[in-house]
Scaffold this active site. Structure first.
Site, PDB file in Angstrom:
ATOM      1  N   ASN A   9       4.428  -1.208  -3.548  1.00  0.00           N
ATOM      2  CA  ASN A   9       4.075  -0.293  -4.637  1.00  0.00           C
ATOM      3  C   ASN A   9       5.092   0.846  -4.614  1.00  0.00           C
ATOM      4  OD1 ASN A   9       2.949   1.462  -6.434  1.00  0.00           O
ATOM      5  ND2 ASN A   9       1.113   1.896  -5.219  1.00  0.00           N
ATOM      6  N   TRP A  10       6.030   0.812  -5.569  1.00  0.00           N
ATOM      7  CA  TRP A  10       7.095   1.828  -5.561  1.00  0.00           C
ATOM      8  C   TRP A  10       6.675   3.112  -6.254  1.00  0.00           C
ATOM      9  CZ3 TRP A  10      12.010  -1.668  -6.700  1.00  0.00           C
ATOM     10  CH2 TRP A  10      12.310  -2.374  -5.535  1.00  0.00           C
ATOM     11  N   LYS A  11       5.463   3.137  -6.789  1.00  0.00           N
ATOM     12  CA  LYS A  11       4.925   4.359  -7.409  1.00  0.00           C
ATOM     13  C   LYS A  11       5.985   4.995  -8.312  1.00  0.00           C
ATOM     14  CE  LYS A  11       2.027   4.827  -3.362  1.00  0.00           C
ATOM     15  NZ  LYS A  11       1.231   5.663  -2.492  1.00  0.00           N
ATOM     16  N   HIS A  96      -5.719   2.299  -8.604  1.00  0.00           N
ATOM     17  CA  HIS A  96      -5.154   2.986  -7.435  1.00  0.00           C
ATOM     18  C   HIS A  96      -5.733   4.395  -7.354  1.00  0.00           C
ATOM     19  CE1 HIS A  96      -2.348   4.816  -4.661  1.00  0.00           C
ATOM     20  NE2 HIS A  96      -2.007   3.594  -4.293  1.00  0.00           N
ATOM     21  N   GLU A 168      -7.962   0.540   0.464  1.00  0.00           N
ATOM     22  CA  GLU A 168      -6.991   1.608   0.658  1.00  0.00           C
ATOM     23  C   GLU A 168      -7.731   2.925   0.902  1.00  0.00           C
ATOM     24  OE1 GLU A 168      -2.845   0.724  -0.687  1.00  0.00           O
ATOM     25  OE2 GLU A 168      -3.779   1.850  -2.299  1.00  0.00           O
ATOM     26  N   SER A 217      -0.252   3.677   4.621  1.00  0.00           N
ATOM     27  CA  SER A 217       0.728   4.005   5.661  1.00  0.00           C
ATOM     28  C   SER A 217       1.098   2.811   6.549  1.00  0.00           C
ATOM     29  CB  SER A 217       0.241   5.176   6.523  1.00  0.00           C
ATOM     30  OG  SER A 217       0.115   6.338   5.736  1.00  0.00           O
ATOM     31  N   GLY A 238       3.426   1.279   0.344  1.00  0.00           N
ATOM     32  CA  GLY A 238       4.081   2.251  -0.521  1.00  0.00           C
ATOM     33  C   GLY A 238       5.405   2.684   0.062  1.00  0.00           C
TER      34      GLY A 238
END
Ligand code: PGA
Length: 254
Positions: A9-11, A96, A168, A217, A238
């Site tokens: 997930n590159w946000k 999310h 999450e 994390s 992430g």
């Protein structure tokens, strides 16, 4: 279906050119990716078509970081799931916690998005998890059970559909301090989630169509703790997925 799934997930962490650079580096390094690992990259909307073109002749899949709950209409700023599927997305992250917190996304909206994802043959990656305060007062299980019931209640999962539930915990996301859920806890939570899903869909539907993953994390040193667990199909990553060398080591360690 491959043995493990790793979803990046590159946000909004990578801008367009950075997304292209990291994607090119992953393509260069892809011979290091074990055959039994399914890799999904979720870039920003702006980077989607460029990144999809770079991964076109590889086994690497593309996902969106969100979708809208309608296919077209007067919805300024939203992106149609039809376009996302046409662009080459096969997955979509939905619900999310950063969207729940920053944009007020509710379980009702997330429910509608999941329905729309399934209609468009996108695999929904449904994010659920408690925050620190809820955890401190012992409400973790309650939050997870409520989120699952409100999001999935009334949604049918049919033959050929595929759904991913991502646990999450909000306190473990982007902690940057090495704070993550211990594997024993993730194992316990996977059982709680499984029980809710059995009530909703039955055990055989879970086997055929629903996968469970962890996110928060995850890095190259911790990934193994999760992928070793019996019911964990993989991880949502992430920060550690935005640096190609580190990300490839993480994948190798899966
Ligand atoms: P993180 O993000 O790995 O940076 O904690 C995970 C996520 O938000 O999906």
């Amino acid at each position: 279906m491959k043995n493990k799934i790793i979803i990046a997930n590159w946000k909004m962490s990578l801008l367009y050119q950075e997304s292209m650079d990291v994607s090119s580096a992953i393509v260069q390094l892809k011979k290091n990716i074990p055959q039994d690992v399914e890799l999904v990259i979720c870039p920003s909307y702006v980077s989607l078509s460029g990144v999809a073109a770079l991964f076109k002749d590889t086994e690497i899949k593309i996902g969106a970081q969100d979708i809208f709950w309608e296919e077209r209409g007067a919805y300024t700023g939203e992106v149609s799931p039809v376009d996302l599927a046409d662009l080459g997305c096969s997955y979509a992250i939905i619900g999310h916690s950063e969207r729940r917190m920053n944009l007020g996304e509710t379980n009702v909206m997330i429910h509608d998005k999941v329905k729309m994802a399934l209609k468009n043959k996108l695999v929904p990656i449904i994010c659920i998890g408690e925050n620190w305060d809820e955890r401190q007062v012992g409400q973790r299980d309650y939050v997870l059970i409520r989120e699952l019931n409100e999001v999935l209640g009334g949604i049918q999962i049919r033959d050929g559909d595929s759904v991913i539930i991502a646990y999450e915990p909000i306190w473990a996301i982007s902690s940057g301090k090495g704070i993550y859920a211990e594997p024993e806890e993730v194992k316990y939570v996977s059982e709680v989630i499984r029980q809710v899903l059995i009530d909703l869909y039955g055990a055989s539907r879970i086997e055929s169509s629903i996968r469970f993953i962890y996110g928060g994390s995850v890095n190259k040193l911790t990934i193994r703790k999760y992928t070793e667990l019996p019911r964990i199909a993989g991880v949502l990553v992430g920060n550690a997925s935005t640096k190609p060398e580190e990300f490839i080591s993480l994948i190798k360690n899966a």
